[in-house]
Design an enzyme around this catalytic site. Structure first.
Site, PDB file in Angstrom:
ATOM      1  N   ASN A   9       0.862  -1.191   0.000  1.00 56.34           N
ATOM      2  CA  ASN A   9       0.000   0.000   0.000  1.00 56.34           C
ATOM      3  C   ASN A   9       0.898   1.241   0.000  1.00 56.34           C
ATOM      4  O   ASN A   9       1.485   1.577   1.025  1.00 56.34           O
ATOM      5  CB  ASN A   9      -0.888  -0.028   1.248  1.00 56.34           C
ATOM      6  CG  ASN A   9      -1.684   1.249   1.417  1.00 56.34           C
ATOM      7  OD1 ASN A   9      -1.815   2.043   0.492  1.00 56.34           O
ATOM      8  ND2 ASN A   9      -2.221   1.450   2.613  1.00 56.34           N
ATOM      9  N   TRP A  10       0.985   1.880  -1.164  1.00 51.30           N
ATOM     10  CA  TRP A  10       1.877   3.046  -1.272  1.00 51.30           C
ATOM     11  C   TRP A  10       1.292   4.303  -0.649  1.00 51.30           C
ATOM     12  O   TRP A  10       1.955   5.329  -0.581  1.00 51.30           O
ATOM     13  CB  TRP A  10       2.190   3.315  -2.753  1.00 51.30           C
ATOM     14  CG  TRP A  10       2.983   2.240  -3.421  1.00 51.30           C
ATOM     15  CD1 TRP A  10       3.563   1.151  -2.841  1.00 51.30           C
ATOM     16  CD2 TRP A  10       3.290   2.147  -4.828  1.00 51.30           C
ATOM     17  NE1 TRP A  10       4.208   0.387  -3.784  1.00 51.30           N
ATOM     18  CE2 TRP A  10       4.060   0.970  -5.004  1.00 51.30           C
ATOM     19  CE3 TRP A  10       2.988   2.933  -5.940  1.00 51.30           C
ATOM     20  CZ2 TRP A  10       4.529   0.571  -6.260  1.00 51.30           C
ATOM     21  CZ3 TRP A  10       3.454   2.539  -7.188  1.00 51.30           C
ATOM     22  CH2 TRP A  10       4.225   1.372  -7.338  1.00 51.30           C
ATOM     23  N   LYS A  11       0.045   4.262  -0.238  1.00 51.94           N
ATOM     24  CA  LYS A  11      -0.642   5.444   0.314  1.00 51.94           C
ATOM     25  C   LYS A  11      -0.435   6.631  -0.629  1.00 51.94           C
ATOM     26  O   LYS A  11      -0.339   6.446  -1.831  1.00 51.94           O
ATOM     27  CB  LYS A  11      -0.143   5.738   1.736  1.00 51.94           C
ATOM     28  CG  LYS A  11      -0.156   4.501   2.632  1.00 51.94           C
ATOM     29  CD  LYS A  11      -0.042   4.854   4.081  1.00 51.94           C
ATOM     30  CE  LYS A  11       0.124   3.588   4.894  1.00 51.94           C
ATOM     31  NZ  LYS A  11      -0.055   3.771   6.304  1.00 51.94           N
ATOM     32  N   HIS A  96      -9.474   0.744   5.009  1.00 53.14           N
ATOM     33  CA  HIS A  96      -8.194   1.005   5.679  1.00 53.14           C
ATOM     34  C   HIS A  96      -8.453   1.939   6.865  1.00 53.14           C
ATOM     35  O   HIS A  96      -9.302   2.825   6.799  1.00 53.14           O
ATOM     36  CB  HIS A  96      -7.204   1.649   4.692  1.00 53.14           C
ATOM     37  CG  HIS A  96      -5.814   1.718   5.244  1.00 53.14           C
ATOM     38  ND1 HIS A  96      -5.432   2.686   6.139  1.00 53.14           N
ATOM     39  CD2 HIS A  96      -4.735   0.920   5.045  1.00 53.14           C
ATOM     40  CE1 HIS A  96      -4.155   2.480   6.470  1.00 53.14           C
ATOM     41  NE2 HIS A  96      -3.714   1.409   5.817  1.00 53.14           N
ATOM     42  N   GLU A  98      -7.005   4.438   7.940  1.00 57.74           N
ATOM     43  CA  GLU A  98      -6.885   5.878   7.660  1.00 57.74           C
ATOM     44  C   GLU A  98      -8.168   6.411   7.028  1.00 57.74           C
ATOM     45  O   GLU A  98      -8.564   7.542   7.272  1.00 57.74           O
ATOM     46  CB  GLU A  98      -5.657   6.131   6.764  1.00 57.74           C
ATOM     47  CG  GLU A  98      -4.377   5.955   7.570  1.00 57.74           C
ATOM     48  CD  GLU A  98      -3.167   5.508   6.774  1.00 57.74           C
ATOM     49  OE1 GLU A  98      -3.187   5.615   5.529  1.00 57.74           O
ATOM     50  OE2 GLU A  98      -2.199   5.039   7.408  1.00 57.74           O
ATOM     51  N   GLU A 168      -5.264  -5.286  10.574  1.00 55.76           N
ATOM     52  CA  GLU A 168      -4.272  -4.228  10.772  1.00 55.76           C
ATOM     53  C   GLU A 168      -4.556  -3.500  12.080  1.00 55.76           C
ATOM     54  O   GLU A 168      -5.391  -2.574  12.117  1.00 55.76           O
ATOM     55  CB  GLU A 168      -4.334  -3.222   9.626  1.00 55.76           C
ATOM     56  CG  GLU A 168      -4.023  -3.810   8.266  1.00 55.76           C
ATOM     57  CD  GLU A 168      -3.467  -2.745   7.330  1.00 55.76           C
ATOM     58  OE1 GLU A 168      -2.352  -2.923   6.842  1.00 55.76           O
ATOM     59  OE2 GLU A 168      -4.138  -1.723   7.121  1.00 55.76           O
ATOM     60  N   GLY A 174       2.283   2.210  10.679  1.00 46.92           N
ATOM     61  CA  GLY A 174       3.185   3.353  10.518  1.00 46.92           C
ATOM     62  C   GLY A 174       3.873   3.778  11.794  1.00 46.92           C
ATOM     63  O   GLY A 174       4.457   4.849  11.862  1.00 46.92           O
ATOM     64  N   SER A 213       3.433  -2.220  10.290  1.00 44.78           N
ATOM     65  CA  SER A 213       4.897  -2.183  10.426  1.00 44.78           C
ATOM     66  C   SER A 213       5.569  -3.506  10.049  1.00 44.78           C
ATOM     67  O   SER A 213       6.545  -3.918  10.692  1.00 44.78           O
ATOM     68  CB  SER A 213       5.292  -1.736  11.836  1.00 44.78           C
ATOM     69  OG  SER A 213       4.812  -0.426  12.076  1.00 44.78           O
ATOM     70  N   GLY A 234       2.772  -1.166   4.316  1.00 43.36           N
ATOM     71  CA  GLY A 234       2.745   0.250   3.972  1.00 43.36           C
ATOM     72  C   GLY A 234       4.147   0.753   3.689  1.00 43.36           C
ATOM     73  O   GLY A 234       4.698   0.541   2.605  1.00 43.36           O
ATOM     74  N   GLY A 235       4.755   1.393   4.671  1.00 44.47           N
ATOM     75  CA  GLY A 235       6.054   2.054   4.496  1.00 44.47           C
ATOM     76  C   GLY A 235       7.100   1.209   3.779  1.00 44.47           C
ATOM     77  O   GLY A 235       7.778   1.689   2.853  1.00 44.47           O
TER      78      GLY A 235
HETATM   79  C1  PEP Z   1      -0.761   0.128   5.966  1.00 43.95           C
HETATM   80  O1  PEP Z   1      -0.787   1.285   5.603  1.00 43.95           O
HETATM   81  O2  PEP Z   1      -1.667  -0.640   5.611  1.00 43.95           O
HETATM   82  C2  PEP Z   1       0.346  -0.314   6.815  1.00 43.95           C
HETATM   83  C3  PEP Z   1       0.273  -1.494   7.356  1.00 43.95           C
HETATM   84  O3  PEP Z   1       1.380   0.574   6.995  1.00 43.95           O
HETATM   85  P1  PEP Z   1       2.824   0.255   7.662  1.00 43.95           P
HETATM   86  O4  PEP Z   1       3.319  -1.039   7.060  1.00 43.95           O
HETATM   87  O5  PEP Z   1       3.681   1.409   7.292  1.00 43.95           O
HETATM   88  O6  PEP Z   1       2.610   0.123   9.122  1.00 43.95           O
END
Ligand code: PEP
Length: 251
Positions: A9-11, A96, A98, A168, A174, A213, A234-235
């Site tokens: 997930n590049w957000k 998600h 967010e 999640e 994040g 993470s 994500g990151g």
């Molecule tokens: C996400 O945005 O779905 C996520 C899990 O982010 P991260 O891996 O950065 O925690």
């Protein structure tokens, strides 16, 4: 046997040049025939280009959001699931954290989005997860149940067979804090049991991803858990080496 899925997930990150570079680096570091499913989720304006560029590669493409309405119509600013499918998108993330917290998406809206995604022949990746306070208060499993209840009401038994669920925990997204493999496994097993109450074989085939993470250093121990079938990353998905190492951990 469930096949693993690693989803990046590049957000709201990237630009045309940066995305081309990231994908080129990713293709160089992935095995030519990975034994798992891999998908990247660019910001919506880049989905069509990335889908075209990845068409002959092992990397599938998904979108990070979608309209809850099917068909066409007066929904300014929205993109339908059919439009995403038209440009080569295969998956869509719905719910998600967010989007739930920043844009007020309720679990009912998330379920309607999942339904619209399925109607267009795409795969919804339905995200659920508890906040820090909810975990502290011992409410984790109740929160997950409540988030999934509208999905069970809105989708038919046939539709439930086609979805992916991502657990999640909000406190792990994040933040660099990862759920321990045991914490994640407990919730994954609970989610599978919720599906099993409806249909055992759907539950046995359901892919449940862990997100929060995930990085190369912790992926293998998370993915070794009985009910973890891959990751929503994500990151770390913005770094080709790190993301391909996570994919290899899932292989
Ligand atoms: C996400 O945005 O779905 C996520 C899990 O982010 P991260 O891996 O950065 O925690």
């Amino acid at each position: 046997m469930r096949s693993f899925l690693v989803a990046g997930n590049w957000k709201m990150h990237g630009d045309s040049a940066g995305i081309k570079q990231l994908l080129s680096d990713l293709l160089k570091s992935l095995p030519a025939e990975p034994g798992i499913d891999i998908a990247v989720f660019p910001p919506s304006v880049y989905v069509a280009q990335v889908a075209a560029d990845m068409a002959a590669t092992p990397v599938a493409v998904g979108a990070q959001n979608v309209c809850d309405q099917s068909g066409q119509g007066a929904f300014t600013g929205e993109v339908s699931a059919a439009m995403l499918g038209d440009v080569g998108c295969q998956y869509v993330i719905v719910g998600h954290s967010e989007r739930r917290s920043l844009y007020g998406e309720s679990s009912q809206v998330v379920a309607a989005k999942a339904k619209a995604v399925l109607a267009a022949g795409l795969v919804p990746v339905v995200c659920v997860g508890e906040s820090d306070a909810e975990r502290e208060n011992g409410q984790t499993l109740d929160v997950i149940s409540a988030q999934l209840a509208p999905v069970f009401s809105a989708l038919s038994g046939e539709e439930l067979k086609k979805i992916v669920v991502a657990y999640e925990p909000v406190w792990a997204i994040g933040t660099g804090k990862t759920a321990s493999p045991e914490q994640a496994q407990e919730v994954h097993a609970f989610i599978r049991a919720l599906f099993a109450k409806r249909d055992e074989s759907t539950a046995a085939k359901l892919r449940i991803l862990y997100g929060g993470s995930v990085k190369a250093a912790n992926a293998a121990t998370l993915f070794a858990q009985a009910d973890i079938d891959g990751g929503l990353v994500g990151g770390a998905s913005l770094d080709a080496k790190e993301f391909s190492a996570i994919c290899r951990a899932a292989e």
